[in-house]
Motif scaffolding. Structure first.
Motif, PDB file in Angstrom:
ATOM      1  N   MET A 177     -46.400 -87.879  12.086  1.00  0.00           N
ATOM      2  CA  MET A 177     -45.188 -87.424  11.406  1.00  0.00           C
ATOM      3  C   MET A 177     -44.287 -86.666  12.370  1.00  0.00           C
ATOM      4  SD  MET A 177     -44.878 -84.665   8.305  1.00  0.00           S
ATOM      5  CE  MET A 177     -45.393 -83.372   9.437  1.00  0.00           C
ATOM      6  N   GLU A 178     -44.863 -85.640  13.064  1.00  0.00           N
ATOM      7  CA  GLU A 178     -44.094 -84.828  14.002  1.00  0.00           C
ATOM      8  C   GLU A 178     -43.605 -85.668  15.164  1.00  0.00           C
ATOM      9  OE1 GLU A 178     -42.194 -81.467  15.088  1.00  0.00           O
ATOM     10  OE2 GLU A 178     -43.442 -81.680  13.293  1.00  0.00           O
ATOM     11  N   GLU A 179     -44.491 -86.606  15.657  1.00  0.00           N
ATOM     12  CA  GLU A 179     -44.109 -87.454  16.791  1.00  0.00           C
ATOM     13  C   GLU A 179     -42.950 -88.367  16.429  1.00  0.00           C
ATOM     14  OE1 GLU A 179     -47.075 -86.977  15.591  1.00  0.00           O
ATOM     15  OE2 GLU A 179     -48.268 -86.098  17.209  1.00  0.00           O
ATOM     16  N   THR A 180     -42.981 -88.895  15.195  1.00  0.00           N
ATOM     17  CA  THR A 180     -41.906 -89.796  14.758  1.00  0.00           C
ATOM     18  C   THR A 180     -40.580 -89.060  14.702  1.00  0.00           C
ATOM     19  OG1 THR A 180     -43.484 -91.039  13.435  1.00  0.00           O
ATOM     20  CG2 THR A 180     -41.151 -91.321  12.904  1.00  0.00           C
ATOM     21  N   ARG A 181     -40.599 -87.823  14.189  1.00  0.00           N
ATOM     22  CA  ARG A 181     -39.361 -87.064  14.087  1.00  0.00           C
ATOM     23  C   ARG A 181     -38.820 -86.720  15.469  1.00  0.00           C
ATOM     24  NH1 ARG A 181     -41.571 -82.455  10.870  1.00  0.00           N
ATOM     25  NH2 ARG A 181     -39.843 -81.338  11.857  1.00  0.00           N
ATOM     26  N   GLN A 182     -39.720 -86.386  16.400  1.00  0.00           N
ATOM     27  CA  GLN A 182     -39.272 -86.057  17.744  1.00  0.00           C
ATOM     28  C   GLN A 182     -38.677 -87.268  18.443  1.00  0.00           C
ATOM     29  OE1 GLN A 182     -42.650 -84.310  19.669  1.00  0.00           O
ATOM     30  NE2 GLN A 182     -42.396 -82.321  18.642  1.00  0.00           N
ATOM     31  N   ALA A 183     -39.210 -88.443  18.137  1.00  0.00           N
ATOM     32  CA  ALA A 183     -38.693 -89.667  18.749  1.00  0.00           C
ATOM     33  C   ALA A 183     -37.282 -89.973  18.267  1.00  0.00           C
ATOM     34  CB  ALA A 183     -39.622 -90.833  18.428  1.00  0.00           C
ATOM     35  N   ASN A 184     -36.939 -89.510  17.052  1.00  0.00           N
ATOM     36  CA  ASN A 184     -35.597 -89.716  16.508  1.00  0.00           C
ATOM     37  C   ASN A 184     -34.839 -88.385  16.553  1.00  0.00           C
ATOM     38  OD1 ASN A 184     -35.677 -92.605  15.137  1.00  0.00           O
ATOM     39  ND2 ASN A 184     -37.626 -91.603  14.724  1.00  0.00           N
ATOM     40  N   SER A 185     -34.514 -87.939  17.775  1.00  0.00           N
ATOM     41  CA  SER A 185     -33.954 -86.607  17.955  1.00  0.00           C
ATOM     42  C   SER A 185     -32.559 -86.465  17.369  1.00  0.00           C
ATOM     43  CB  SER A 185     -33.920 -86.258  19.448  1.00  0.00           C
ATOM     44  OG  SER A 185     -33.154 -87.217  20.160  1.00  0.00           O
ATOM     45  N   THR A 186     -31.864 -87.587  17.111  1.00  0.00           N
ATOM     46  CA  THR A 186     -30.512 -87.499  16.546  1.00  0.00           C
ATOM     47  C   THR A 186     -30.517 -87.653  15.032  1.00  0.00           C
ATOM     48  OG1 THR A 186     -30.155 -89.886  16.857  1.00  0.00           O
ATOM     49  CG2 THR A 186     -29.507 -88.418  18.664  1.00  0.00           C
ATOM     50  N   LYS A 187     -31.685 -87.869  14.444  1.00  0.00           N
ATOM     51  CA  LYS A 187     -31.768 -88.027  12.996  1.00  0.00           C
ATOM     52  C   LYS A 187     -31.550 -86.693  12.309  1.00  0.00           C
ATOM     53  CE  LYS A 187     -34.803 -90.783  11.083  1.00  0.00           C
ATOM     54  NZ  LYS A 187     -36.045 -91.382  10.526  1.00  0.00           N
ATOM     55  N   LEU A 188     -30.849 -86.723  11.192  1.00  0.00           N
ATOM     56  CA  LEU A 188     -30.643 -85.524  10.393  1.00  0.00           C
ATOM     57  C   LEU A 188     -31.963 -85.124   9.739  1.00  0.00           C
ATOM     58  CD1 LEU A 188     -28.142 -83.758   9.548  1.00  0.00           C
ATOM     59  CD2 LEU A 188     -28.202 -85.014   7.380  1.00  0.00           C
ATOM     60  N   GLU A 189     -32.362 -83.859   9.895  1.00  0.00           N
ATOM     61  CA  GLU A 189     -33.599 -83.356   9.306  1.00  0.00           C
ATOM     62  C   GLU A 189     -33.266 -82.241   8.317  1.00  0.00           C
ATOM     63  OE1 GLU A 189     -37.147 -83.411  12.292  1.00  0.00           O
ATOM     64  OE2 GLU A 189     -35.386 -82.666  13.351  1.00  0.00           O
ATOM     65  N   ILE A 190     -33.850 -82.333   7.126  1.00  0.00           N
ATOM     66  CA  ILE A 190     -33.535 -81.394   6.048  1.00  0.00           C
ATOM     67  C   ILE A 190     -34.824 -80.723   5.585  1.00  0.00           C
ATOM     68  CG2 ILE A 190     -32.476 -81.144   3.769  1.00  0.00           C
ATOM     69  CD1 ILE A 190     -31.186 -83.997   4.432  1.00  0.00           C
ATOM     70  N   PHE A 191     -34.862 -79.400   5.690  1.00  0.00           N
ATOM     71  CA  PHE A 191     -36.017 -78.607   5.272  1.00  0.00           C
ATOM     72  C   PHE A 191     -35.611 -77.743   4.077  1.00  0.00           C
ATOM     73  CE2 PHE A 191     -36.282 -79.527   9.759  1.00  0.00           C
ATOM     74  CZ  PHE A 191     -37.607 -79.902   9.965  1.00  0.00           C
ATOM     75  N   THR A 192     -36.390 -77.804   3.012  1.00  0.00           N
ATOM     76  CA  THR A 192     -36.021 -77.098   1.785  1.00  0.00           C
ATOM     77  C   THR A 192     -37.091 -76.131   1.302  1.00  0.00           C
ATOM     78  OG1 THR A 192     -36.943 -78.873   0.408  1.00  0.00           O
ATOM     79  CG2 THR A 192     -34.606 -79.043   1.011  1.00  0.00           C
ATOM     80  N   PHE A 193     -38.278 -76.170   1.889  1.00  0.00           N
ATOM     81  CA  PHE A 193     -39.384 -75.332   1.411  1.00  0.00           C
ATOM     82  C   PHE A 193     -39.476 -74.037   2.216  1.00  0.00           C
ATOM     83  CE2 PHE A 193     -41.058 -79.689   0.374  1.00  0.00           C
ATOM     84  CZ  PHE A 193     -40.874 -79.570  -0.991  1.00  0.00           C
ATOM     85  N   GLY A 194     -39.442 -72.911   1.514  1.00  0.00           N
ATOM     86  CA  GLY A 194     -39.548 -71.611   2.183  1.00  0.00           C
ATOM     87  C   GLY A 194     -38.230 -71.089   2.689  1.00  0.00           C
ATOM     88  N   ARG A 195     -37.403 -71.980   3.243  1.00  0.00           N
ATOM     89  CA  ARG A 195     -36.041 -71.651   3.661  1.00  0.00           C
ATOM     90  C   ARG A 195     -35.256 -72.936   3.819  1.00  0.00           C
ATOM     91  NH1 ARG A 195     -34.685 -71.104   9.832  1.00  0.00           N
ATOM     92  NH2 ARG A 195     -36.227 -72.483  10.785  1.00  0.00           N
ATOM     93  N   PHE A 196     -33.966 -72.827   3.732  1.00  0.00           N
ATOM     94  CA  PHE A 196     -33.109 -74.001   3.832  1.00  0.00           C
ATOM     95  C   PHE A 196     -32.642 -74.157   5.271  1.00  0.00           C
ATOM     96  CE2 PHE A 196     -28.681 -75.682   3.644  1.00  0.00           C
ATOM     97  CZ  PHE A 196     -29.001 -76.975   3.275  1.00  0.00           C
ATOM     98  N   LEU A 197     -32.846 -75.363   5.824  1.00  0.00           N
ATOM     99  CA  LEU A 197     -32.438 -75.635   7.199  1.00  0.00           C
ATOM    100  C   LEU A 197     -32.070 -77.106   7.328  1.00  0.00           C
ATOM    101  CD1 LEU A 197     -32.211 -74.836  10.238  1.00  0.00           C
ATOM    102  CD2 LEU A 197     -34.626 -75.488  10.462  1.00  0.00           C
TER     103      LEU A 197
END
Length: 404
Positions: A1-21
């Protein structure tokens, strides 16, 4: 999961749990969320309701009901335009995350954005699919899922009604993930891993009783009985203090298991469980050790500040008609009989302790002073009715517990 996200460094990432980012690569787009409050509230709302086409009027009614816009469609169109510019900056994709369809706005179903909401749902489904055939893989996936959950969904918007259903859904999903992971770990006798997992999830869900049961059982299996007892004292006190709940039958059972693994038990809240005895006593007043009574008394004093409920402390003294102390055999017999009368007379929720050889303390919540006097009179009547002990006299006093 983490490796896939790092490979797509220009992809928009949305975090909603614990804090919004919201970030793209190493750049956090939502850093200036306070300055662009309306833009990010609109963003959160569309993400929360992804898959739904929402009319401008509905969006304004849910996000800014107190604002009066002459042309809500135009105002929203401007906000969406600004939001698209912010989100799509530095993007290599031509697909906007937000699209207009059938008179409303919708989070694009085929958006390339990575969203922790979707990821945790997908991981849970994957873990369930392989749970029976490949428990090792299932445990790995469960761990990925619970790692994503850093706390409540959009905590900074917790007072917004539209957030509540989604927040509750993912809180329940997180609890299911953890419980199913702990169940698999227990089946594999991986007790040290259970301890590690529980210690991390306590930060997120500190009062979920099942997690604490798994934790204490694993500590006992690891021969860490002293640590298990210490945790039991902590969590039972915390549950009583914060939620006003007493230990469940499962909690009482793990206490008995811990007690059977050693010779010494400190007199504190854990002793309450030892004093409860048979299950039928659950419907009667609670008899406990004097130290446990003192502990509960302190908790009640703290709770009085918040609850405002009256609690009375009563003292029963066993003596002779001339205020002397009866001989020890007579005193012991009288005490045992009085304790029996108290359990038959008092309510579930009342607390009893033998303070010393000749005195018994009662804690009586939810009464008026007049009702307390009536209770003491009924105790006297029942004692005399059932037991004829000659010169034995029961003297009583009652006064309200004073809040801290």
């Amino acid at each position: 999961m983490e490796e896939t996200r790092q490979a797509n460094s220009t992809k928009l990432e949305i975090f909603t749990f614990g804090r919004f980012l919201v970030k793209r690569g190493d750049k956090a787009l939502s850093e200036d969320a306070n300055r662009s409050y309306k833009l990010w509230e609109l963003f959160k709302y569309l993400v929360t309701n992804r898959g739904k086409c929402i009319l401008p009027e509905v969006i304004f009614e849910n996000l800014w009901p107190d604002k009066d816009y002459n042309d809500s469609k135009r105002a929203l169109r401007t906000l969406v335009y600004r939001l698209r510019l912010l989100l799509d900056k530095d993007s290599t994709s031509n697909n906007n995350c937000i699209m207009f369809s059938h008179g409303g706005y919708i989070w694009r179903p085929d958006s390339e954005a990575w969203l922790d909401l979707d990821e945790i749902e997908d991981l849970y489904k994957k873990a369930q699919e392989v749970r029976d055939s490949n428990p090792t893989e299932a445990m790995k996936v469960y761990k990925e899922a619970i790692t994503l959950y850093k706390g409540d969904f959009l905590p900074e918007s917790s007072y917004s009604e539209w957030v509540i259903p989604t927040r509750n859904h993912f809180q329940h999903l997180y609890i299911k993930c953890v419980n199913e992971l702990l169940e698999l770990l227990e089946e594999q006798s991986l007790y040290s891993e259970i301890v590690d997992i529980c210690e991390s999830v306590f930060i997120v869900e500190p009062y979920e009783e099942d997690f604490h049961l798994y934790y204490m059982e694993a500590l006992v299996k690891e021969k860490k009985v002293k640590q298990a007892r210490s945790h039991y004292e902590y969590i039972t006190a915390a549950l009583y203090r914060e939620l006003g709940v007493k230990p469940s039958p499962e909690m009482r059972e793990i206490y008995r298991v811990m007690h059977s693994n050693g010779d010494n038990v400190e007199y504190d809240l854990t002793s309450i469980q030892e004093s409860l005895g048979e299950k039928k006593e659950d419907q009667k007043a609670f008899i406990c050790d004097a130290d446990v009574f003192r502990y509960i008394y302190k908790l009640e004093r703290r709770r009085l500040e918040r609850s405002g409920q009256s609690v009375f402390l009563a003292l029963l003294t066993i003596g002779n008609s001339d205020y002397g102390v009866p001989p020890k055999p007579v005193l012991k017999d009288a005490t045992e009989k009085l304790l029996h009368v108290l359990q038959e007379t008092l309510r579930k929720g009342d607390t009893i302790t033998q303070w010393n050889d000749a005195q018994i303390l009662l804690m009586l919540p939810g009464l008026t002073l007049e009702q307390g006097d009536s209770v003491l009179a009924r105790i006297q009547k029942n004692f005399k009715k059932y037991y004829n002990l000659g010169e034995i006299v029961i003297r009583s006093k009652i006064e309200p517990v004073i809040p801290l």
